[in-house]
Design an enzyme around this catalytic site. Structure first.
Site, PDB file in Angstrom:
ATOM      1  N   GLU A  45      91.097  60.861  75.401  1.00  0.00           N
ATOM      2  CA  GLU A  45      90.941  62.035  74.541  1.00  0.00           C
ATOM      3  C   GLU A  45      90.341  63.188  75.358  1.00  0.00           C
ATOM      4  OE1 GLU A  45      88.455  60.288  71.505  1.00  0.00           O
ATOM      5  OE2 GLU A  45      89.973  58.774  71.128  1.00  0.00           O
ATOM      6  N   SER A  75      92.652  57.937  69.180  1.00  0.00           N
ATOM      7  CA  SER A  75      92.921  56.586  68.714  1.00  0.00           C
ATOM      8  C   SER A  75      92.518  55.658  69.844  1.00  0.00           C
ATOM      9  CB  SER A  75      94.413  56.438  68.399  1.00  0.00           C
ATOM     10  OG  SER A  75      94.711  55.093  68.121  1.00  0.00           O
ATOM     11  N   GLU A  76      91.253  55.263  69.831  1.00  0.00           N
ATOM     12  CA  GLU A  76      90.760  54.418  70.922  1.00  0.00           C
ATOM     13  C   GLU A  76      91.531  53.123  70.964  1.00  0.00           C
ATOM     14  OE1 GLU A  76      88.887  55.945  68.673  1.00  0.00           O
ATOM     15  OE2 GLU A  76      87.849  57.462  69.893  1.00  0.00           O
ATOM     16  N   ALA A 100      80.756  55.807  74.702  1.00  0.00           N
ATOM     17  CA  ALA A 100      80.837  54.354  74.531  1.00  0.00           C
ATOM     18  C   ALA A 100      80.723  53.958  73.061  1.00  0.00           C
ATOM     19  CB  ALA A 100      79.744  53.668  75.342  1.00  0.00           C
ATOM     20  N   ILE A 103      83.977  52.996  71.408  1.00  0.00           N
ATOM     21  CA  ILE A 103      84.743  51.878  71.942  1.00  0.00           C
ATOM     22  C   ILE A 103      85.063  50.888  70.820  1.00  0.00           C
ATOM     23  CG2 ILE A 103      83.638  49.765  72.820  1.00  0.00           C
ATOM     24  CD1 ILE A 103      83.840  50.990  75.620  1.00  0.00           C
ATOM     25  N   PRO A 105      86.432  51.082  67.781  1.00  0.00           N
ATOM     26  CA  PRO A 105      87.798  51.007  67.231  1.00  0.00           C
ATOM     27  C   PRO A 105      88.762  50.274  68.171  1.00  0.00           C
ATOM     28  CG  PRO A 105      86.912  53.226  66.976  1.00  0.00           C
ATOM     29  CD  PRO A 105      85.931  52.453  67.830  1.00  0.00           C
ATOM     30  N   HIS A 145      76.111  58.938  69.849  1.00  0.00           N
ATOM     31  CA  HIS A 145      76.425  59.381  71.215  1.00  0.00           C
ATOM     32  C   HIS A 145      75.412  58.824  72.203  1.00  0.00           C
ATOM     33  CE1 HIS A 145      78.280  62.463  68.611  1.00  0.00           C
ATOM     34  NE2 HIS A 145      79.172  62.612  69.559  1.00  0.00           N
TER      35      HIS A 145
HETATM   36  C1  LIG Z   1      85.961  57.451  66.924  1.00  0.00           C
HETATM   37  C2  LIG Z   1      85.658  58.736  67.616  1.00  0.00           C
HETATM   38  N1  LIG Z   1      86.320  59.062  68.747  1.00  0.00           N
HETATM   39  C3  LIG Z   1      86.017  60.198  69.410  1.00  0.00           C
HETATM   40  C4  LIG Z   1      85.050  61.044  68.954  1.00  0.00           C
HETATM   41  C5  LIG Z   1      84.713  62.317  69.722  1.00  0.00           C
HETATM   42  N2  LIG Z   1      85.173  63.506  69.007  1.00  0.00           N
HETATM   43  C6  LIG Z   1      84.355  64.164  68.155  1.00  0.00           C
HETATM   44  S1  LIG Z   1      85.124  65.412  67.379  1.00  0.00           S
HETATM   45  C7  LIG Z   1      86.585  65.126  68.178  1.00  0.00           C
HETATM   46  C8  LIG Z   1      87.781  65.978  67.872  1.00  0.00           C
HETATM   47  C9  LIG Z   1      88.175  65.890  66.423  1.00  0.00           C
HETATM   48  O1  LIG Z   1      89.243  66.743  66.133  1.00  0.00           O
HETATM   49  P1  LIG Z   1      89.829  66.886  64.663  1.00  0.00           P
HETATM   50  O2  LIG Z   1      89.895  65.557  64.001  1.00  0.00           O
HETATM   51  O3  LIG Z   1      91.085  67.649  64.760  1.00  0.00           O
HETATM   52  O4  LIG Z   1      88.724  67.720  63.874  1.00  0.00           O
HETATM   53  P2  LIG Z   1      88.184  69.203  64.189  1.00  0.00           P
HETATM   54  O5  LIG Z   1      87.050  69.060  65.143  1.00  0.00           O
HETATM   55  O6  LIG Z   1      89.315  69.979  64.735  1.00  0.00           O
HETATM   56  O7  LIG Z   1      87.683  69.756  62.896  1.00  0.00           O
HETATM   57  C10 LIG Z   1      86.436  64.048  69.059  1.00  0.00           C
HETATM   58  C11 LIG Z   1      87.496  63.525  69.936  1.00  0.00           C
HETATM   59  C12 LIG Z   1      84.379  60.663  67.765  1.00  0.00           C
HETATM   60  N3  LIG Z   1      83.416  61.442  67.232  1.00  0.00           N
HETATM   61  N4  LIG Z   1      84.699  59.523  67.124  1.00  0.00           N
END
Ligand SMILES: Cc1ncc(C[n+]2csc(CCOP(=O)(O)OP(=O)(O)O)c2C)c(N)n1
Lengths: 356, 410
Positions: A45, A75-76, A100, A103, A105, A145
């Protein structure tokens, strides 16, 4: 610190040595391996165009192409599973899980699939993947985090678990992990990404430049999986630690005024049991330090191993310093994070017979 | 025997523009306001497939409300919504600045997406349960949750309602129909379905509503939610907030290149609406349609809210590194606050002066709450007792936690 400025024999002839922080060292490992081996891919990601939220995969896409370093859906489970499929085909995917804490999912794919591929197929299929992820506290990330999930993976037969504590090891161990034929969980202490940690939260952090282990060869070299490093020699007590806690342990030993031998395990599976055994037999005492919660943490395993192998050499009960058995709370990060004072208290306790 | 002799190649989707490029929205097909029919609430999903691919819009470029989806709201409701959106933006601006001033560790704005949480928060009642992600602060604000409590949470100070445990902006407000936010993306959506199933099981009349970002729809949890919602006909509204970007990844990486997010509902047999998320009236109308459907026991609806994330992803993000700098200004669906303001002015119910007044009032309200909260303390200056770190891990503390708490000396 052990002087690691001397480049090992495996360094490519053309490469010099450069000061690097841990992020740059990991990035260099990926660049070098991808240049050398077209089967090495890196994805995750935000890991493609942008180069990862911590910049570890910076410029890989620009240098090695869109189909070798790319962004994946959030999608981990999907991205690890895709890596497993690619690995089965013969590629060497290195995937990034952004933190981490995410991880989980992918846990089923890692535990039920990657870990057991070689065994269950009678050796017909393997899963030579690397799952990289920043772990641990120190950036006020709150409970989602900041976690340290290593013991969940050391418990699973078939996985290797690697955790570097400095830039030199980070590059060498990542290179070795990519070349390894087994699935490797490679956890990167994000507290150490930009600079070493003196163990004291209040004090300003010095840059990696001042550390010998930041003199990193630009070419290829490996740090073998399964070899611990004695980062401080001592005679009173053995401290077993890894990742960020190596720095906390060094500070704790200094604070306690105890002549501790500090062992950076570097890889939890496979574990360098010979180095541990020799050290504890020499010092007669052992303190284990990790950031993950105490209950069923990797310290429990280490403690049992030391007890099994060194019981008659021990002069005090084994000490454990660990995170508390609570989720990682935002406002209490420094109370949660084991600091030098707690290490010093444990050292003093084992020096005086281990009374709690 | 046939053989595939062509070499295969891997496709990796790419956005229409990168830093330095001119924004390009030519790929968007936008329906005119009022162009789409509004099906009866008991319409079968197969009878309304086009609503998953087109765009429900009510407000035109001149601020007129058009077509069958016009919810015909009274001026008071419209003004209440506008003021809540203005307040949400003022709150975001202040808290973003507070982060820059080192008063907190983190913040996330919802700039450009205010219409979504505000309209939806106004439609559903506090007895219903919202399962938000981290950009629905407008829901709390629209319902009059105290701004000072939101700030106390952001500062993790001694009055933080959740005791310094959660990352800033991860609120929890049960009395306001606001489920505790998780940092793990997507997990709340199947939970919302379960909550709705419980209401149906108990014979209650409450419904659930959940939000997920376009990026997070790639998580298995989203698909689990659709399966359960469909199988058990759960009374739930499942919103996908498509704000085009998931940190640095454009919506094509989440699967938005080949189809729309709304259309993901189709394979599950759920009705799907794709809606202009910057149009307060369209958001209102679609949500009301889904609400009536859920309340009349006809099950779940998936709503894609088509919008744009104007601000950085969070205070840790710099969008100029991955998208054209002026993409937000060029967003063809405009700004939700400006559009509702224009509509109210067109109705003769509002003026530029009233707008300026409302904005000044919002800033003053946020400033007053800020003073109150900062007097309690910003991050690190004031905290709940360290003792709370060991509480509520379990319903009752076990010996390990007792020992560990004593080791800390509390
Ligand atoms: C399971 C999981 N994987 C990765 C993350 C890290 N992360 C936090 S926000 C984000 C992007 C999310 O994007 P979106 O769903 O489009 O929502 P937006 O921020 O655009 O409102 C990521 C990858 C997380 N919080 N949870």
């Amino acid at each position: 610190m052990v002087d690691q400025t001397e480049a090992p024999a495996s360094v490519a002839a053309e490469g010099g040595v450069q000061p690097m922080n841990m992020i740059q060292a990991l990035n260099s490992a990926l660049h070098v391996k991808m240049a050398e081996d077209p089967n090495v891919l890196s994805f995750g990601e935000d890991a493609g165009y942008f180069g990862g939220v911590f910049r570890v995969t910076d410029q890989l896409q620009q240098k090695h192409g869109l189909t070798r370093s790319f962004d994946t859906p959030i999608s981990e489970c999907g991205l690890v599973a895709a890596a497993i499929g690619m690995g089965a085909y013969g590629l060497r995917p290195v995937v990034e899980i952004q933190f981490a804490d995410y991880i989980y999912p992918a846990y089923d794919q890692i535990v039920s699939e990657a870990a057991k591929m070689r065994y269950r197929s009678g050796g017909q299929f393997t899963s030579p993947i690397v799952v990289r992820s920043p772990y641990g506290g120190g950036i006020f990330g709150g409970q989602t985090h900041s976690q340290s999930p290593e013991s969940l993976f050391t418990h699973i037969a078939g996985l290797k678990v690697v955790i570097p504590s400095n830039p030199y090891d980070a590059k060498g161990l990542l290179t070795a992990s990519i070349e390894d034929g087994d699935p490797v969980i490679f956890l990167e202490p994000k507290r150490l990404y930009n600079g070493p940690f003196d163990g004291w939260h209040q004090k300003p952090v010095s840059p990696w430049k001042a550390q010998p282990s930041a003199q990193v060869p630009t070419g290829k070299y490996t740090v073998p999986i399964g070899e611990a490093a004695v980062v401080r020699e001592g005679s009173d007590v053995t401290i077993l630690c890894y990742g960020t806690m190596v720095w906390v342990s060094l500070a704790g030993a200094e604070h306690a005024g105890v002549d501790a031998e500090v062992i950076d395990l570097r890889t939890l599976v496979p574990l360098d049991i010979a180095t541990i055994e020799a050290s504890v037999k020499k010092t007669g005492r052992c303190v284990i330090v990790h950031e993950a919660p105490k209950t069923s943490g990797y310290g429990a395993e280490l403690s049992a191993l030391v007890q099994e192998r060194c019981f008659y050499h021990l002069e005090a009960p084994i000490g454990r310093v660990a995170g508390w058995d609570t989720p990682y709370p935002h406002a209490f990060e420094w109370e949660y994070f084991p600091g030098p004072e707690r290490v010093a208290a444990a050292l003093k306790a084992v020096m005086t017979g281990g009374a709690r | 025997m046939t053989r595939n002799t062509q070499p295969l190649s891997l496709r990796v989707p790419e956005p229409s523009g990168r830093p330095g490029d001119a924004p390009d929205f030519s790929h968007l097909k936008l329906d005119a306001a009022g162009a789409l029919d509004r099906p009866a609430i008991d319409a079968r999903p197969v009878q309304m497939l086009d609503l998953a691919f087109r765009l429900i819009r009510v407000l035109d470029d001149e601020g007129n409300a058009l077509g069958a989806w016009n919810p015909r709201l009274d001026a008071e409701t419209l003004k209440k919504g506008l003021k809540a959106m203005i307040l949400t933006r003022a709150f975001d601006d202040r808290m973003h600045r507070a982060h820059r001033q080192g008063k907190t560790s983190f913040y996330m704005k919802c700039t450009g997406e205010e219409a979504i949480a505000v309209a939806q928060g106004m439609i559903l009642s506090r007895e219903d349960m919202g399962f938000p992600t981290y950009r629905q602060q407008g829901l709390l604000i629209a319902r009059g949750y105290p701004l000072v409590d939101m700030m106390n949470q952001i500062y993790s100070n001694a009055s933080d309602p959740i005791k310094g445990r959660q990352l800033p902006i991860m609120y929890s407000a049960k009395d306001y129909g606001f489920f505790t936010i998780s940092g793990n993306l997507g997990t709340q959506v199947p939970q919302a379905v379960g909550w709705a199933m419980a209401s149906a099981y108990k014979g209650d009349d409450k419904i659930a509503i959940a939000w997920i970002g376009d990026g997070a729809t790639a998580e298995g949890d989203f698909h689990n939610a659709l399966t359960f919602a469909s199988v058990y006909r759960a009374p739930v509204i499942l919103n996908v907030v498509n704000n085009q970007w998931a940190i640095s990844s454009f919506q094509g990486i989440a699967g938005g290149m080949e189809t729309t997010f709304a259309s993901k509902a189709i394979g599950y047999g759920l009705p799907a609406l794709r809606v202009d998320g910057n149009d307060f009236l369209a958001v209102w109308a679609a949500t009301q349609w889904a609400e009536e459907r859920a309340r009349s026991n006809q099950g779940a609806t998936v709503i894609e809210l088509f919008t744009y994330r104007g601000a950085p992803h969070s205070t840790s993000d710099d969008p100029s590194r991955y998208r054209p700098g002026d993409e937000h200004e060029k967003w063809p669906l405009g700004d939700p606050i400006a559009r509702l303001k224009q509509h109210l002015i067109a109705l003769g119910e509002w003026s530029e002066e009233q707008q300026a007044e409302a904005e000044a009032e919002a800033v003053a309200q946020v400033r007053a709450a800020g003073k109150e909260s900062e007097a309690i303390g910003t991050l690190g200056q004031s905290r709940p007792s360290v003792k709370t770190m060991f509480e509520e891990v379990y319903a009752t503390e076990d010996w390990r936690l007792t020992e560990q708490r004593r080791e800390v000396g509390v």
